[in-house]
Design a protein around this motif. Structure first.
Motif, PDB file in Angstrom:
ATOM      1  N   LEU A   1       0.821  -1.201   0.000  1.00 18.75           N
ATOM      2  CA  LEU A   1       0.000   0.000   0.000  1.00 18.75           C
ATOM      3  C   LEU A   1       0.860   1.258   0.000  1.00 18.75           C
ATOM      4  CD1 LEU A   1      -2.672  -0.990   2.681  1.00 18.75           C
ATOM      5  CD2 LEU A   1      -2.673  -1.483   0.230  1.00 18.75           C
ATOM      6  N   MET A   2       0.264   2.335  -0.468  1.00 18.27           N
ATOM      7  CA  MET A   2       0.959   3.619  -0.521  1.00 18.27           C
ATOM      8  C   MET A   2      -0.108   4.708  -0.486  1.00 18.27           C
ATOM      9  SD  MET A   2       3.519   4.838  -3.549  1.00 18.27           S
ATOM     10  CE  MET A   2       3.848   6.567  -3.856  1.00 18.27           C
ATOM     11  N   ALA A   3       0.202   5.785   0.186  1.00 16.40           N
ATOM     12  CA  ALA A   3      -0.789   6.849   0.330  1.00 16.40           C
ATOM     13  C   ALA A   3      -0.351   8.129  -0.367  1.00 16.40           C
ATOM     14  CB  ALA A   3      -1.043   7.145   1.814  1.00 16.40           C
ATOM     15  N   ILE A   4      -1.328   8.769  -1.007  1.00 15.55           N
ATOM     16  CA  ILE A   4      -1.132  10.075  -1.625  1.00 15.55           C
ATOM     17  C   ILE A   4      -2.268  10.976  -1.167  1.00 15.55           C
ATOM     18  CG2 ILE A   4      -1.022  11.380  -3.771  1.00 15.55           C
ATOM     19  CD1 ILE A   4       0.087   8.996  -5.154  1.00 15.55           C
ATOM     20  N   LYS A   5      -1.906  12.112  -0.567  1.00 16.20           N
ATOM     21  CA  LYS A   5      -2.890  13.080  -0.084  1.00 16.20           C
ATOM     22  C   LYS A   5      -3.922  12.401   0.818  1.00 16.20           C
ATOM     23  CE  LYS A   5      -4.181  16.255  -3.096  1.00 16.20           C
ATOM     24  NZ  LYS A   5      -4.598  16.909  -4.369  1.00 16.20           N
ATOM     25  N   GLY A   6      -3.438  11.493   1.640  1.00 11.63           N
ATOM     26  CA  GLY A   6      -4.290  10.852   2.638  1.00 11.63           C
ATOM     27  C   GLY A   6      -5.090   9.674   2.134  1.00 11.63           C
ATOM     28  N   GLN A   7      -5.062   9.407   0.820  1.00  9.30           N
ATOM     29  CA  GLN A   7      -5.800   8.290   0.252  1.00  9.30           C
ATOM     30  C   GLN A   7      -4.847   7.104   0.042  1.00  9.30           C
ATOM     31  OE1 GLN A   7      -9.222   8.654  -0.004  1.00  9.30           O
ATOM     32  NE2 GLN A   7      -8.641  10.592   0.999  1.00  9.30           N
TER      33      GLN A   7
ATOM     34  N   TYR B   1       7.384  -1.157  -6.490  1.00  8.59           N
ATOM     35  CA  TYR B   1       7.146  -0.722  -5.121  1.00  8.59           C
ATOM     36  C   TYR B   1       7.502  -1.769  -4.070  1.00  8.59           C
ATOM     37  CZ  TYR B   1       4.682   3.115  -7.362  1.00  8.59           C
ATOM     38  OH  TYR B   1       4.388   4.210  -8.137  1.00  8.59           O
ATOM     39  N   GLY B   2       7.822  -2.979  -4.521  1.00  4.77           N
ATOM     40  CA  GLY B   2       8.196  -4.017  -3.579  1.00  4.77           C
ATOM     41  C   GLY B   2       9.625  -3.841  -3.088  1.00  4.77           C
ATOM     42  N   PRO B   3      10.048  -4.676  -2.139  1.00  2.95           N
ATOM     43  CA  PRO B   3      11.420  -4.596  -1.609  1.00  2.95           C
ATOM     44  C   PRO B   3      12.454  -4.670  -2.728  1.00  2.95           C
ATOM     45  CG  PRO B   3      10.091  -6.070  -0.272  1.00  2.95           C
ATOM     46  CD  PRO B   3       9.258  -5.738  -1.469  1.00  2.95           C
ATOM     47  N   GLY B   4      13.379  -3.730  -2.727  1.00  3.68           N
ATOM     48  CA  GLY B   4      14.411  -3.691  -3.755  1.00  3.68           C
ATOM     49  C   GLY B   4      14.006  -2.970  -5.011  1.00  3.68           C
ATOM     50  N   GLY B   5      12.733  -2.573  -5.126  1.00  7.14           N
ATOM     51  CA  GLY B   5      12.270  -1.857  -6.310  1.00  7.14           C
ATOM     52  C   GLY B   5      12.703  -0.403  -6.275  1.00  7.14           C
ATOM     53  N   PRO B   6      12.691   0.262  -7.417  1.00  3.95           N
ATOM     54  CA  PRO B   6      13.149   1.646  -7.478  1.00  3.95           C
ATOM     55  C   PRO B   6      12.322   2.609  -6.625  1.00  3.95           C
ATOM     56  CG  PRO B   6      12.071   1.022  -9.521  1.00  3.95           C
ATOM     57  CD  PRO B   6      12.268  -0.235  -8.741  1.00  3.95           C
ATOM     58  N   TYR B   7      11.055   2.256  -6.366  1.00  2.00           N
ATOM     59  CA  TYR B   7      10.196   3.101  -5.543  1.00  2.00           C
ATOM     60  C   TYR B   7       9.809   2.394  -4.242  1.00  2.00           C
ATOM     61  CZ  TYR B   7       9.767   5.322 -10.099  1.00  2.00           C
ATOM     62  OH  TYR B   7      10.042   5.904 -11.303  1.00  2.00           O
ATOM     63  N   GLY B   8      10.592   1.380  -3.867  1.00  2.00           N
ATOM     64  CA  GLY B   8      10.281   0.601  -2.677  1.00  2.00           C
ATOM     65  C   GLY B   8      10.213   1.430  -1.412  1.00  2.00           C
ATOM     66  N   MET B   9      10.958   2.523  -1.365  1.00  2.00           N
ATOM     67  CA  MET B   9      10.964   3.364  -0.166  1.00  2.00           C
ATOM     68  C   MET B   9       9.627   4.051   0.071  1.00  2.00           C
ATOM     69  SD  MET B   9      13.187   6.683  -1.381  1.00  2.00           S
ATOM     70  CE  MET B   9      14.643   5.666  -1.611  1.00  2.00           C
ATOM     71  N   PHE B  10       8.778   4.131  -0.972  1.00  2.00           N
ATOM     72  CA  PHE B  10       7.478   4.761  -0.816  1.00  2.00           C
ATOM     73  C   PHE B  10       6.421   3.789  -0.294  1.00  2.00           C
ATOM     74  CE2 PHE B  10       8.810   7.582  -4.609  1.00  2.00           C
ATOM     75  CZ  PHE B  10       9.541   8.403  -3.760  1.00  2.00           C
ATOM     76  N   ALA B  11       6.690   2.492  -0.359  1.00  2.00           N
ATOM     77  CA  ALA B  11       5.708   1.493   0.041  1.00  2.00           C
ATOM     78  C   ALA B  11       5.443   1.586   1.543  1.00  2.00           C
ATOM     79  CB  ALA B  11       6.208   0.102  -0.314  1.00  2.00           C
ATOM     80  N   GLY B  12       4.175   1.509   1.908  1.00  2.02           N
ATOM     81  CA  GLY B  12       3.808   1.590   3.302  1.00  2.02           C
ATOM     82  C   GLY B  12       3.922   2.997   3.874  1.00  2.02           C
ATOM     83  N   ARG B  13       4.002   3.987   3.025  1.00  2.00           N
ATOM     84  CA  ARG B  13       4.209   5.357   3.490  1.00  2.00           C
ATOM     85  C   ARG B  13       3.249   6.322   2.803  1.00  2.00           C
ATOM     86  NH1 ARG B  13       9.434   6.016   5.527  1.00  2.00           N
ATOM     87  NH2 ARG B  13       8.661   8.067   6.197  1.00  2.00           N
ATOM     88  N   GLU B  14       3.056   7.450   3.429  1.00  2.00           N
ATOM     89  CA  GLU B  14       2.390   8.605   2.808  1.00  2.00           C
ATOM     90  C   GLU B  14       3.498   9.385   2.104  1.00  2.00           C
ATOM     91  OE1 GLU B  14       1.057  11.217   1.239  1.00  2.00           O
ATOM     92  OE2 GLU B  14      -0.747  11.120   2.486  1.00  2.00           O
ATOM     93  N   ALA B  15       3.467   9.412   0.771  1.00  6.18           N
ATOM     94  CA  ALA B  15       4.612   9.912  -0.004  1.00  6.18           C
ATOM     95  C   ALA B  15       4.296  11.174  -0.799  1.00  6.18           C
ATOM     96  CB  ALA B  15       5.106   8.824  -0.951  1.00  6.18           C
ATOM     97  N   SER B  16       3.279  11.909  -0.402  1.00  4.35           N
ATOM     98  CA  SER B  16       2.856  13.067  -1.196  1.00  4.35           C
ATOM     99  C   SER B  16       3.975  14.069  -1.423  1.00  4.35           C
ATOM    100  CB  SER B  16       1.678  13.769  -0.512  1.00  4.35           C
ATOM    101  OG  SER B  16       0.556  12.929  -0.470  1.00  4.35           O
ATOM    102  N   ARG B  17       4.673  14.449  -0.377  1.00  3.99           N
ATOM    103  CA  ARG B  17       5.705  15.472  -0.520  1.00  3.99           C
ATOM    104  C   ARG B  17       6.835  15.005  -1.433  1.00  3.99           C
ATOM    105  NH1 ARG B  17       6.512  20.093   2.094  1.00  3.99           N
ATOM    106  NH2 ARG B  17       8.553  21.084   1.907  1.00  3.99           N
ATOM    107  N   ALA B  18       7.263  13.763  -1.260  1.00  3.06           N
ATOM    108  CA  ALA B  18       8.342  13.231  -2.089  1.00  3.06           C
ATOM    109  C   ALA B  18       7.944  13.204  -3.559  1.00  3.06           C
ATOM    110  CB  ALA B  18       8.726  11.825  -1.614  1.00  3.06           C
ATOM    111  N   LEU B  19       6.709  12.836  -3.838  1.00  7.59           N
ATOM    112  CA  LEU B  19       6.252  12.794  -5.226  1.00  7.59           C
ATOM    113  C   LEU B  19       6.163  14.192  -5.814  1.00  7.59           C
ATOM    114  CD1 LEU B  19       3.471  10.057  -4.975  1.00  7.59           C
ATOM    115  CD2 LEU B  19       5.794   9.811  -5.872  1.00  7.59           C
ATOM    116  N   ALA B  20       5.684  15.131  -5.031  1.00  9.11           N
ATOM    117  CA  ALA B  20       5.581  16.511  -5.521  1.00  9.11           C
ATOM    118  C   ALA B  20       6.951  17.084  -5.844  1.00  9.11           C
ATOM    119  CB  ALA B  20       4.883  17.385  -4.483  1.00  9.11           C
ATOM    120  N   LEU B  21       7.938  16.721  -5.033  1.00  7.95           N
ATOM    121  CA  LEU B  21       9.296  17.234  -5.233  1.00  7.95           C
ATOM    122  C   LEU B  21      10.124  16.328  -6.129  1.00  7.95           C
ATOM    123  CD1 LEU B  21      10.086  18.264  -1.538  1.00  7.95           C
ATOM    124  CD2 LEU B  21       9.469  19.771  -3.427  1.00  7.95           C
TER     125      LEU B  21
END
Length: 204
Positions: free
Chosen positions: A98-104, A115-135
Motif C-alpha cells: 500500500l501507498m498513500a497520496i494526499k491521505g488516500q 514498489y516491492g522490496p528492492g524496487g526503485p520506488y520501494g521506499m514509498f511502500a507503506g508510506r504517505e509519499a505526497s511530498r516526495a512525489l511533488a518534489l
C-alpha cells in the motif's frame, strides 16, 4: 566539366572503385555511423539528471511504474493510521503493498517490481509519499504528507501523480490521525489507537 572528369578519374585510380560504387559505399557508411551512434548516449548526457516538470511528467523515469495492470480484487481496508500503513511495505508477501497520496491509500501490489522490496520506488511502500512525489525526491526526509511550502508547479506534479494512481490503482482506504477510533474490516471491532503508550496503559 574537365575538373569533374579529372576528379572522377583520380578517385577511380586511388580507390579502385567506380564513382557510383564509391558514393554508394560512402552513403552506407554514413547510415551505419548514425545508427551506431543512436544506440549510445554521450558521457555528458549520461551524467545529466533527468529534467522533469509538470509539462513533461510523462517521462519514462517517473511513469514506468504504471506499466503493470491491476487485475486483482483488492480488499478494502478502510481507515488506517500511518503507523499501521507501514506494515504494508511489501516485506510480508501475505499482505498487499500500500501507498498513500494526499491521505488516500492505494493498493500498488500489481506493480510489486517497482514498489516491492528492492524496487526503485520501494521506499514509498507503506508510506504517505505526497511530498516526495511533488518534489520528485528520493530523500527519506521528504517521504511524508506535509504539503507546506510547495509551490504551484510542485502541487501540479503531485496532482498528476494522484490522477495516475486513481486511474491505475484501487483505493482501499484513507489515513486518519493517530488516536482515531478505527474499525478493522476483519472483525468489525473498534479500537483506540493512541500515539502515547502511557495513555494506552491508563485506558487498560
Amino acid at each position: 566539366m574537365g575538373l569533374y572528369t579529372t576528379v572522377m578519374e583520380e578517385m577511380t585510380e586511388y580507390t579502385g572503385l567506380s564513382p557510383a560504387a564509391f558514393f554508394t559505399i560512402a552513403a552506407l557508411m554514413v547510415v551505419v555511423y548514425k545508427m551506431v551512434c543512436g544506440m549510445f548516449v554521450s558521457p555528458e548526457d549520461f551524467n545529466k539528471p533527468p529534467i522533469v516538470t509538470a509539462g513533461n511528467i510523462n517521462s519514462n523515469l517517473f511513469n514506468s511504474s504504471f506499466s503493470s495492470t491491476n487485475d486483482g480484487n483488492p480488499v478494502q481496508l478502510g481507515d488506517m493510521t500511518e503507523q499501521q500503513l507501514r506494515a504494508y511495505n511489501g516485506s510480508d508477501s501475505n499482505k498487499p503493498i500500500l501507498m498513500a497520496i494526499k491521505g488516500q491509500i492505494y493498493d500498488v501490489s500489481s506493480s510489486r517490481m517497482f514498489y516491492g522490496p528492492g524496487g526503485p520506488y520501494g521506499m514509498f511502500a507503506g508510506r504517505e509519499a505526497s511530498r516526495a512525489l511533488a518534489l520528485l525526491s528520493f530523500n527519506p526526509q521528504d517521504i511524508n504528507g506535509n504539503l507546506e511550502g510547495l509551490d504551484a508547479s510542485e502541487l501540479e506534479i503531485l496532482q498528476d501523480w494522484e490522477d495516475k494512481f486513481i486511474e491505475k490503482y484501487a483505493k482501499v482506504g484513507q489515513l486518519v490521525p493517530e488516536g482515531t477510533r478505527i474499525e478493522h474490516p476483519e472483525s468489525g471491532d473498534k479500537v483506540e489507537e493512541s500515539q502515547n503508550p502511557q495513555e494506552k496503559a491508563k485506558a487498560q
